[in-house]
Design an enzyme around this catalytic site. Structure first.
Site, PDB file in Angstrom:
ATOM      1  N   ASP A 484       0.649  -1.139   0.293  1.00 54.07           N
ATOM      2  CA  ASP A 484      -0.236   0.011  -0.190  1.00 54.07           C
ATOM      3  C   ASP A 484       1.047   1.445   0.377  1.00 54.07           C
ATOM      4  OD1 ASP A 484      -2.421   1.398   0.473  1.00 54.07           O
ATOM      5  OD2 ASP A 484      -1.741   2.172   1.892  1.00 54.07           O
ATOM      6  N   GLU A 521       1.538  -0.112  -5.085  1.00 59.25           N
ATOM      7  CA  GLU A 521       1.433   1.537  -5.074  1.00 59.25           C
ATOM      8  C   GLU A 521       2.925   2.193  -5.653  1.00 59.25           C
ATOM      9  OE1 GLU A 521      -3.068   2.370  -4.385  1.00 59.25           O
ATOM     10  OE2 GLU A 521      -1.820   2.365  -2.371  1.00 59.25           O
TER      11      GLU A 521
END
Length: 880
Positions: A484, A521
């Site tokens: 993340d 990400e």
């Protein structure tokens, strides 16, 4: 008297705020402070083991020792490590510790530290708290290799270099107050406190009692806190538990000999993003006690597992699980949760009552995405039928998915924690205050991730990331990790995780670490943006590493606009922009640019891939624009994760609901859904799909369903229950501005798909998977091969893209493969001169399709014409 804080002349107007920390102690001999040091002034660190320094009536009070400072310079090495402090615009000056006081440094760090500036007369000019991560990394570098957490038998170790005392509180049970307290010994070289316990301590519950100066409290405190290296915790996560993950009682039957599906190269992987609770919470074929839990993945006869096996048979390779580590926002025990009490299904499809009812219990219901880390290396308890069995049940889930033919990816969130400071849910910061989180110039915790940002650039936070990843890989046999907000990590940290995984071998560790995939990400924002503090793990920076990053380029081009548009109706290639009214040149220009982005995405989003762009001239991927940045950034196809929807933002079905004309027939909506997914599944690079997209999943237009309960997040395996559309207006918090757009759509019964529509979408998705894995040409594996083999013959029609893949020598069955993406409302018939006289035919999978429209696709070798029905991706094979 040197070294002590003596009475000084009274000062007025001093800049003294001890609740802030604008000075930074970056090495044992170096402090940096905003502004240039004045030669005539006096600088020092005032250090108090009792935490009693305060500012009162123009000067400091309290008993403190001084560490003298003198103006100096940063070394070149320091400038490289601390670029945000050394850049010309940073305006930080360096101060050097007086060598006579070097022996005071270690003790000083175990109390309150205040940086002070006095004028020539001794009057206080400035005083501030001090940030200490840099000096801790310098002084305690040896801690990087010291054992931490449960160390075997009953032993424990915790890194707490600033603590004055650490004790072990050993409890008789998970909830009882009966405990014994044991002194832990400190290793001055590493700052690690440890204790050797007997084997009888195994399975006991424990906490640490850490006596330490806490800047958030402004005093010395004794924090009772769980272990940052916890491997197990009690229900509610109030206590850690001493466990040996190799204990037979924690292993399901057959665990040590678990057979995994074959590993696949990262660019060949197809990934299905799934939330544990979504998977079965609404599945009546799973026993009620097991719905929403790890155990649902062991229900081989359940509808969800039946569907996952079917997807694996079609070719799906991985299931990506949203956070399954211990997070803070769902009570572990079902009895402690409160669910919505309304009859949600009975309310009107465009009502605001569903979201209001869900909001009433959101804080204590069973649902959250889980991006709220509490203990990084412990399975989440709310997903277990009994939180005390979470370790074994997590492993059963992995075994169940592997048995279904699917490898398992974990979504990991090391970039932030749920809380910081003295908050009861703050673990890291109550052990080593001010270390594990990234601090801003004034000493406040950075929150650009929406929570308390961690600082993996600090040695021991970076180590925690790597240690945790390795534990999940070795002890839980996890096959991949999705980071993340990976751009908030240093590139070096992610590469260190890759290196540690690569070192794992089946013979020694029971795992082939090289088969584990990594992606994340790579967004570039916040206080770290642009490499301000370190080289980030962003899209461009990770190119060539084999660690993938999500590409928003193809996503935006296919859907249209961006997820952040005020008007959600902006159309793209896959949402029918080609059929928009040509009232001006805007749609045409935008469509041409979107087609460039789609072509680039189909070719792996490679920076050096060259193709004929919308301008009619050759263009490299790095020369195509995407919101002011180069669209092509990847060096190799494994660098790119391609997708058109994910858990964030509206589902693909919901995006199309906003963007397609309201009178678009459901059959055409299904076709546009499949066409959009085809750009993902038939392109080079890792293919990523949101769970349920293959069956038109809707969240009733909710663009941020992280806390929207089971109702808005339903994943319905029974088509008779619909797809979730029309479940009410989505929660006001993130969607109210779009209610005027949403209300008429949700009220329209024609936008709710029936079983025929859902079945057709699933069938087309299966065909796309089977086509992807029918030929190695869809995963060429290198930029060089893609550059040689992938091309885009002109289609002659806006909204139609023709892709050719030269399969000679790669696919023994085919000379070439052609894909025609027809995103228009009319039949397309592009002419490919190279196919004149060739042996070309519809792909066998589509030729055998149960879709009569797909079967209308045809090839005319006399003219080289490929005919493809409206809103269809037609695939053709050329054979020798």
């Amino acid at each position: 008297m040197d070294g002590y804080l003596l009475p000084r002349p009274a000062a007025t107007g001093a800049d003294a705020d001890l609740s802030r920390a604008t000075a930074q102690w970056i090495a044992r001999d170096t402090v940096v402070w905003k502004g240039e040091a004045a030669e005539e002034n006096h600088y020092a660190l005032a250090c108090s083991p009792t935490g009693g320094i305060a500012y009162e009536k123009g000067d400091l009070t309290g008993d403190a020792h001084l560490i003298r400072l003198a103006p100096g310079r940063l070394s070149e090495a320091q400038k490289a490590v601390w670029p945000h402090l050394a850049s010309p615009g940073a305006a930080y000056g360096a101060l050097k510790v007086d060598p006579r006081d070097a022996g005071l440094v270690r003790d000083a760090l175990r109390g309150q530290v205040v940086a002070i500036e006095r004028g020539p007369s001794g009057a206080l000019l400035t005083a501030t708290g001090v940030q200490i991560p840099g000096v801790l990394d310098d002084l305690y570098a040896g801690a990087a290799k010291a054992p931490l957490g449960p160390t075997g038998r009953g032993g424990l170790a915790v890194w707490a270099p600033t603590a004055q005392k650490v004790e072990l509180a050993l409890y008789d049970g998970p909830a009882t107050d009966r405990r014994t307290v044991h002194r832990m010994r400190r290793d001055d070289a590493t700052g690690v406190w440890s204790i050797d316990g007997p084997a009888s301590w195994r399975c006991r519950y424990y906490t640490y009692l850490v006596t330490v100066y806490a800047p958030a409290a402004g005093k010395i405190v004794t924090n009772e806190v769980t272990d940052p290296y916890s491997l197990s915790v009690s229900a509610g996560s109030r206590r850690s538990q001493i466990v040996d993950l190799g204990d037979r009682s924690l292993r399901p039957e057959g665990w040590t000999g678990l057979e995994k599906p074959p590993a696949v190269r990262q660019d060949r992987a197809s990934i299905y993003e799934l939330h544990v609770r979504d998977f079965s919470a609404s599945d009546a074929t799973v026993p009620a006690a097991r719905r929403g839990t790890y155990k649902a993945f062991t229900e081989t006869g359940g509808a969800g597992m039946t569907e996952l096996r079917s997807l694996a048979k079609d070719g799906l390779t991985h299931v990506h699980l949203l956070p399954v580590f211990d997070f803070a926002t769902v009570p572990d025990r079902k009895a402690d949760r409160t669910e919505p009490r309304c009859d949600l299904a009975a309310l009107p499809p465009d009502s605001d009552r569903q979201q209001a009812c869900v909001a009433e219990t959101a804080a204590k219901d069973s649902y959250n995405w889980g991006y709220d880390p509490l203990h990084y290396t412990v399975p989440e308890g709310s997903y277990a039928t009994d939180p005390d069995r979470r370790i074994k049940e997590f492993r059963e889930m992995v075994a169940g998915l592997n048995g279904a033919g699917l490898r398992v990816v974990m979504d990991v969130v090391y970039n932030h924690t749920h809380a910081a400071g003295q908050d009861p849910a703050s673990v890291l910061d109550r052990v080593v205050p001010g270390y594990y989180h990234r601090l801003m110039d004034d000493g406040t915790v950075a929150t650009s991730t929406c929570c308390a940002n961690t600082a993996p650039e600090h040695a021991m936070m970076g180590r925690l990331v790597v240690d945790s990843i390795v534990t999940w890989a070795k002890e839980y046999k996890v096959d991949g990790f999705r980071f993340d907000l990976m751009g908030h990590h240093p590139k070096a940290n992610i590469l260190a995780a890759r290196e540690a995984l690569d070192a794992l071998t089946p013979e020694r560790d029971g795992v082939d670490g090289r088969s584990i995939i990594l992606y994340g990400e790579g967004w570039n924002f916040g206080e770290v943006a642009g490499g301000t503090r370190f080289e980030q793990a962003t899209q461009a920076n990770m190119a060539g590493t084999g660690i993938g990053t999500f590409s928003d380029r193809l996503r935006d081009a296919v859907r249209g606009g961006t997820p952040f548009d005020a008007d959600p109706g902006v159309r793209g290639f896959g949402s029918g922009l080609a059929d928009s009214a040509p009232d001006d040149s805007g749609p045409a220009d935008r469509l041409a640019h979107y087609e460039d982005l789609v072509k680039l995405g189909l070719a792996g989003n490679l920076r050096d891939f060259t193709f004929t762009g919308s301008s009619g001239t050759p263009v490299r991927g790095s020369e195509v624009d995407h919101n002011g940045s180069p669209a092509g950034y990847a060096a190799e196809p494994a660098d790119t994760v391609t997708y058109v929807d994910a858990h964030d933002n509206e589902t693909l079905f919901d995006a199309l609901a906003y963007k397609l004309p309201r009178d678009t027939p459901m059959a055409d909506r299904v076709r546009m859904q499949s066409l959009s997914l085809a750009t993902v599944l038939l392109g080079q690079g890792t293919a990523f799909v949101h769970a349920g997209s293959e069956r038109l999943r809707s969240k009733s237009l909710d663009r941020n369903s992280y806390d929207s309960g089971d109702w808005f997040n339903r994943l319905l395996w029974d088509c008779h229950e619909g797809n979730g559309f029309g479940g009410g207006l989505p929660p006001a918090k993130d969607n109210e501005a779009r209610w005027p757009y949403a209300r008429p759509l949700l009220a329209d019964p024609a936008l709710k798909p029936d079983c025929a529509a859902i079945g057709a979408a699933r069938a087309r998705f299966g065909e796309l998977l089977r086509i992807r894995y029918s030929s190695p040409a869809f995963s060429l594996g290198s930029a060089a091969e893609i550059g040689r083999r992938v091309s885009f013959p002109p289609s002659g029609t806006p909204g139609v893209i023709v892709m050719r893949i030269d399969a000679t020598g790669v696919d023994p069955a085919n000379k070439a493969i052609y894909v025609v993406f027809n995103a228009t409302g009319k039949t397309a018939a592009p002419v490919v001169p190279a196919l004149k006289g060739a042996r070309v035919a519809p792909h066998p999978v589509q030729a055998a399709s149960d879709d009569p429209v797909v079967r209308q696709a045809s090839a005319d070798p006399a003219t080289g014409t490929l005919t493809v029905p409206a809103r269809t991706a037609g695939v053709f094979t050329e054979t020798s």
